[in-house]
Enzyme design. Structure first.
Site, short mmCIF file in Angstrom:
data_model
loop_
_atom_site.label_atom_id
_atom_site.label_comp_id
_atom_site.label_asym_id
_atom_site.label_seq_id
_atom_site.Cartn_x
_atom_site.Cartn_y
_atom_site.Cartn_z
N ARG A 60 -50.30 -13.65 29.23
CA ARG A 60 -50.34 -14.57 30.38
C ARG A 60 -50.03 -16.00 29.89
NH1 ARG A 60 -53.38 -19.42 31.69
NH2 ARG A 60 -53.47 -19.60 33.94
N VAL A 61 -49.17 -16.69 30.62
CA VAL A 61 -48.84 -18.08 30.30
C VAL A 61 -49.20 -18.95 31.50
CG1 VAL A 61 -46.97 -19.68 29.71
CG2 VAL A 61 -47.00 -17.38 28.72
N GLY A 62 -49.89 -20.05 31.25
CA GLY A 62 -50.27 -20.96 32.33
C GLY A 62 -49.27 -22.10 32.47
N ASP A 63 -49.72 -23.18 33.09
CA ASP A 63 -48.84 -24.34 33.33
C ASP A 63 -48.62 -25.19 32.08
OD1 ASP A 63 -51.73 -24.88 33.68
OD2 ASP A 63 -51.05 -26.96 33.80
N THR B 235 -57.84 -27.39 29.92
CA THR B 235 -56.73 -27.80 29.05
C THR B 235 -56.89 -29.25 28.64
OG1 THR B 235 -55.25 -26.38 30.27
CG2 THR B 235 -54.22 -28.17 29.02
N GLY C 119 -53.57 -22.78 36.17
CA GLY C 119 -52.14 -22.86 35.91
C GLY C 119 -51.28 -22.24 36.99
N THR D 140 -54.68 -30.22 34.29
CA THR D 140 -55.62 -29.18 33.87
C THR D 140 -56.11 -28.49 35.14
OG1 THR D 140 -57.73 -28.70 32.75
CG2 THR D 140 -57.55 -30.85 33.81
N GLY D 141 -56.49 -27.23 35.00
CA GLY D 141 -56.92 -26.48 36.17
C GLY D 141 -56.30 -25.10 36.16
N1 GLY Z 1 -54.21 -25.01 32.94
C1 GLY Z 1 -54.33 -24.08 31.91
C2 GLY Z 1 -54.03 -22.72 32.28
O1 GLY Z 1 -54.05 -22.35 33.45
O2 GLY Z 1 -53.72 -21.97 31.39
#
Ligand code: GLY
Length: 318
Positions: free
Chosen positions: A178-181, A150, A204, A201-202
């Site tokens: 799917r939704v991340g952080d 990210t 989520g 970043t990483g």
């Molecule tokens: N950090 C981005 C995700 O996991 O989507």
């Protein structure tokens, strides 16, 4: 004082442009949006915007967020398809009193109504990556969930306004929807102009478990330097995840406080980030954790040249 810090080497061109604006007294909102758009538009960065890697149905679903640290205005889109610059849609949404976080068709409908540029974000190169990964997964039983770089940024302008923003295509081969952080306030980003901001970043799913961007801002509010705050938050979450769940996903965080001081921490090898301030020309660093402390090293010209060479190298279908 002004400054901007961002995850990964890919942000370098964006923060260089943004620093010109900030130098001339430009607004932290305009600067961060410009910097993120630069990353979204570059087709060879395969985890953000155009050229981002698709989900398991070979669709590019994008997440992005924007936050204003003066007003706490906050907008985000998640799982949006076929729009060129999710960050600009998120910023526009931050002006809404309600309905400021929109997903999928709802976000697309809003973007259409507001006249944002439509674009097919799936490149031929991303299709090759997809087909190669499908083959690798079949042949070697490796996990499809690798690669989640990210772009996250924190910005401070001469008027002491701070902003934070993120943009990502999320996990490669993620499940549809799917939704991340990255579009989740407190996890992927947080900023308070009176204190500072942070962005992640990483993985989520793991970053969310610690509301880690908010945690870093909270630690800075208690008086910690951004470097100390990042190290403490990353080490603690990494430790808790390992204790409770046996392992921790990738966690990398950048932060800047309202004085333009910055900090970075990671639990992976080879995390890169880019920073520019009134006292520092745009610079790319590499960092790693040594005995609980992050050691930052300016990236060599050789490393930078190699980075661009590998990103743009012809891709062979397996
Ligand atoms: N950090 C981005 C995700 O996991 O989507």
């Amino acid at each position: 004082m002004w400054g901007i810090i961002a995850t990964w080497r890919m942000a370098q061109e964006g923060i260089s442009k943004a620093s010109e604006l900030l130098k001339d007294g430009g607004d932290a909102g305009d600067a961060i949006e410009m910097a993120i758009r630069e990353v979204e538009d570059f087709p060879f960065y395969k985890s953000v915007g155009y050229g981002g890697l698709p989900n398991e149905e070979m669709e590019v679903e994008l997440d992005a967020a924007y936050m204003d640290g003066d007003t706490f205005d906050l907008g985000a889109v998640a799982a949006i398809k076929d729009y060129a610059n999710p960050i600009s849609i998120a910023r526009r949404l931050s002006k809404e009193k309600v309905n400021s976080v929109l997903v999928a068709e709802g976000a697309e409908k809003f973007a259409h109504k507001e006249g944002f540029e439509r674009k097919n974000m799936l490149t031929d190169r991303a299709k090759i990556h997809y087909r190669n990964r499908v083959k690798e997964v079949q042949e070697q039983e490796i996990t499809p969930y690798a690669g989640h770089d990210t772009v996250g940024m924190v910005c401070l302008d001469e008027k002491s306004k701070m902003t934070a923003a993120t943009s990502t295509s999320g996990l490669f081969m993620k499940r549809k929807g799917r939704v991340g952080d990255s579009p989740i306030a407190g996890s992927g980003f947080y900023v308070d102009s009176k204190v500072g901001g942070a962005s992640a970043t990483g993985l989520g799913e793991d970053l969310m478990k610690g509301c880690i961007s908010y945690e870093i801002v909270r630690l800075m509010k208690e008086g910690m330097h951004p470097q100390e705050a990042c190290e403490k938050a990353v080490l603690e979450l990494d430790k808790e995840l390992k204790e409770r769940r046996g392992k921790a996903g990738d966690l990398s965080l950048i932060a800047m406080n309202c004085k333009g001081e910055w900090g970075v921490a990671t639990n992976i090898e080879g995390f890169s980030f880019a920073v520019a301030t009134a006292n520092e020309e745009p610079t790319v660093y590499l960092t790693k954790m040594v005995d609980g402390k992050c050691v930052h090293e300016v990236a060599s010209q050789e490393w930078l040249d190699n980075y661009m060479k590998t990103r743009t190298a012809p891709l062979v279908e397996k």
